[in-house]
Scaffold this active site. Sequence first.
Site, mmCIF file in Angstrom:
data_model
loop_
_atom_site.group_PDB
_atom_site.id
_atom_site.type_symbol
_atom_site.label_atom_id
_atom_site.label_comp_id
_atom_site.label_asym_id
_atom_site.label_seq_id
_atom_site.Cartn_x
_atom_site.Cartn_y
_atom_site.Cartn_z
ATOM 1 C CB THR A 1 -0.900 0.007 1.247
ATOM 2 O OG1 THR A 1 -1.764 -1.121 1.182
ATOM 3 C CG2 THR A 1 -1.746 1.274 1.306
ATOM 4 C CE LYS B 1 -4.774 -1.613 0.855
ATOM 5 N NZ LYS B 1 -5.649 -2.441 1.710
ATOM 6 C CE LYS C 1 1.176 3.464 5.183
ATOM 7 N NZ LYS C 1 1.610 2.173 4.629
#
Lengths: 297, 297, 297, 297
Positions: free
Chosen positions: A99, A175, A244
């Site tokens: 990711t 994503k 994050k």
Amino acid sequence: MGMKVGLGMDVGLIGLGRMGRGMAASLVRAGHGVRVWNRSPGAADGLAGVTPVASAAEAFAGDAAITMLADDAALRGVIVEGGLLDGDRRPGLHLSMSTISVALAQDLAAIHARAGVPYIAAPVFGRPDVAEAGALNIVAAGDPEAIARAQPLLDAMGTRTWGFGPEPHRANAVKLAGNFMLIAAIEAMGEAAALAEGHGVTGADLLDLLTSTLFASPVYKNYGGLIAARRYEPPGFNLKLGAKDVGLVLSAAGAAGVPMPFASVLRDNLIEAIGHGDADKDLAALAEVARRRGRPA
Amino acid sequence: MGMKVGLGMDVGLIGLGRMGRGMAASLVRAGHGVRVWNRSPGAADGLAGVTPVASAAEAFAGDAAITMLADDAALRGVIVEGGLLDGDRRPGLHLSMSTISVALAQDLAAIHARAGVPYIAAPVFGRPDVAEAGALNIVAAGDPEAIARAQPLLDAMGTRTWGFGPEPHRANAVKLAGNFMLIAAIEAMGEAAALAEGHGVTGADLLDLLTSTLFASPVYKNYGGLIAARRYEPPGFNLKLGAKDVGLVLSAAGAAGVPMPFASVLRDNLIEAIGHGDADKDLAALAEVARRRGRPA
Amino acid sequence: MGMKVGLGMDVGLIGLGRMGRGMAASLVRAGHGVRVWNRSPGAADGLAGVTPVASAAEAFAGDAAITMLADDAALRGVIVEGGLLDGDRRPGLHLSMSTISVALAQDLAAIHARAGVPYIAAPVFGRPDVAEAGALNIVAAGDPEAIARAQPLLDAMGTRTWGFGPEPHRANAVKLAGNFMLIAAIEAMGEAAALAEGHGVTGADLLDLLTSTLFASPVYKNYGGLIAARRYEPPGFNLKLGAKDVGLVLSAAGAAGVPMPFASVLRDNLIEAIGHGDADKDLAALAEVARRRGRPA
Amino acid sequence: MGMKVGLGMDVGLIGLGRMGRGMAASLVRAGHGVRVWNRSPGAADGLAGVTPVASAAEAFAGDAAITMLADDAALRGVIVEGGLLDGDRRPGLHLSMSTISVALAQDLAAIHARAGVPYIAAPVFGRPDVAEAGALNIVAAGDPEAIARAQPLLDAMGTRTWGFGPEPHRANAVKLAGNFMLIAAIEAMGEAAALAEGHGVTGADLLDLLTSTLFASPVYKNYGGLIAARRYEPPGFNLKLGAKDVGLVLSAAGAAGVPMPFASVLRDNLIEAIGHGDADKDLAALAEVARRRGRPA
């Protein structure tokens, strides 16, 4: 996800965190040959059927290399700063499953194109146990021919591959959009629970009703259960990683010129959660922010 | 929800909007006697098996009276300003099923207590077709004895009754918390779709993936499909009503001392949507706000 | 700010944007010798009394070097990537006056310490005309002895130097906090004007009242006047730079663990403003977002 | 604001809170005859030169009646529910100076028109000491002929009357817009101080700089000083009243179709402040929310 024999591929896997280990197990089970490398040694301990190698360069070779690293810095460090694309034994394709930011995905696509290594972005939805079961949902984008070659690997790791066209970074945008929706769902449950509690209804009773009916989906049931029980340890996916990801979402939104007020609220609330000591708890602990703000502890 | 015979109850139903009509049909089918009244005449046309009556007072009588009205003002107008609790033929209990404010629910509970009429708050989750199928999820709170007496009616209208204790207003808090989560889910899908579109992925492709996997629940599938298709007419539940509900959520939150930043974002965005002409479209049109803000039309 | 004679310092100034030119003029007027360098040639045209030099290294020398560049990338590019700290003729001190991130300020302080060049952060408040008049408010932090040496330069450029102690990055945090308050004031005026206009009062009449009374300060009068007149061109300070600064504010807030919901709103609204074509207009155009959202154009 | 003799008007003043008392003193000093009434007895104690009367009806008479009450409910209670407009001795005009909702202002204008009593909305900016000094800024809207008759009273109470045309509610919209800007300024200072403190700068040092320069206006100096000193008691204007005003702002914005994301943030943060025990502290205590969210106490 049955065992395959005979025509396994020669794969190098870089990154043996909890997700990477699960994916390695699925690949081995499907009959592929899996060389593995991880920055910190010993990460392959107890992982049956894989071949640990001594350098990232030895893993970045063969029919395909797979990367599953923690963040932009780790991936950039290994691939770009590590000079892997300048090596002799470059792989037939690079399946980039971490990711990461949309911006890094765009950079990597350009760099790989110059190096002549097909680059497929293939981030996944699913927790480590799902990876181990070979039941991930994989979001893939990149050159169709390369994706076709990678399909046996994707099939080994996932239940389904969702194709998003030839431009790799689009898979990363998807994503991030999914992770945003997940974190927004947690915040919504947290605020709803605080509202209910303010009127004498337990969050557990509220969430039991809603996640059994209108919101009877995996994300709501899983996180709703944690919030109802206020059980945030051990973490499945920790809150700091969620923060994050929201940072990546906001960067991608800024680059695309899209205001995302919900994502902005998430950012502020995750900062508060971290400041109050919840960085290493499960992401579900975000729900505590609404409770805390509502009334002093 | 099979047909019952014999021991039907004598029920008065006030409010024949789309939800009320569906509930009336379910009650009739279950063998109850249903007197109906609606402010505007003709509302009972085509509704088989019910007995229209000429005044709210005639409906507010019998074993139980059910109210299903549009908002606080309508319910307060009929019950309080209409003086129904001062009448001779008051019902055995009042099943109050409208989506109303927590504050009004508290007022009504007190007023009914003084009048000696058991008051049950029983708001519902489900659209008109679900009401007609007798498959609502009903959130009930009030005196347990009264709820027990109302159970045949609740069973006729719903798949399941979720009990939230003896204080009626708690059921309304739960209903508002649920509607908040629903509208927040729409906003999250809208922002996620705008983010994806900003990177070249259609909102439809994104939402197809996410509502088939992590978010495979009724709310996400239903609203996600509308957002993906950008099909906001005819409305199932219109945006203006959603804005009204968010107002009730914020009032309930304020009364309980709970900051709800997501609800605040929803309020602002619903105002924008209404200002841009979407008041009478489906609530799913809220998703257009993120698209519009991202790039000029 | 009178003319000084005799004991002028030997200064190198890197960066001749509108602010840098104004500062150069003030330095010359005060009797200092000013070598100047700018990446794009011709930037010194029409600037009396300065000595253009051919490289950044020639400017980064003498009693003091001053940098006034557009952003982190420009400053990092010149100083760090340009290798200026490895040169032979390093200056007696570096007066770093650009609006940069707290993180870069911390990096630069460390790097300069290793190189043995005193590093003073000295960002400023004031527009180009104020710089030219030598009337800036200068926020200075760094080694006290170095600041004392730089004082004649600070006095030439500013009305007053506000000291914030020995750690340079604190001056940058102060500068960012001030810019945040300024942009928040614009947003507040924009929302207030939209509210007033929604009730038939012109934004101009509202702001005339408020900026003459409760809010009679330079920032409100200046930006309030632009908003009242809806006059956003030519830009004094453009909206795109404001968006950059809000990004720096949010980064600094994140690093310090401080949620800033107003800054988050500013971020989203600046993104919307840029998406609607206002990037190169005056920052005051942020006020148009509230108007636009309120009613369609 | 010199002493006037001879031609004073006959005025009734309803509401002797701190603001009302200050206004009464200014009116007396200017030579007007001032009958006063307050719901709780004893409110006129120590107020020289006024004539206490026994009922609101006795005050609502003469050349002009002035109302200065705490909120919508109080004003509606006295005027509408108290039936004052049906009395025999109605005043020559009603100068309505309370901070009330735009909606109530519209209602009252219509009700007064039917009753034939000119209605002027004239809310004010200024604290009690400013009212006592006769130095308020008064925002007036209503029939021009009536305002002209009221001018001696306005001149007695204020430094300047700012006219906003013939529709009374517009003055209330202006007052709310101003209060919104004031509360937004406090929030901005609170976030800025928290940011600075997160980097080692005291909020006091930051605010001293900014309120002496860019933000050198009464609101910033006054509230900035309180925030810098963290001195929130005794309250000048308490936080609970600020929360009430933000509620009025949001209602007025909703009615006008204007999203106000800053006002939404203020609402949430004021709820948090109240929940944490600051309801009766000075409004400046809003600044503590950012500090508290940033780091645990």
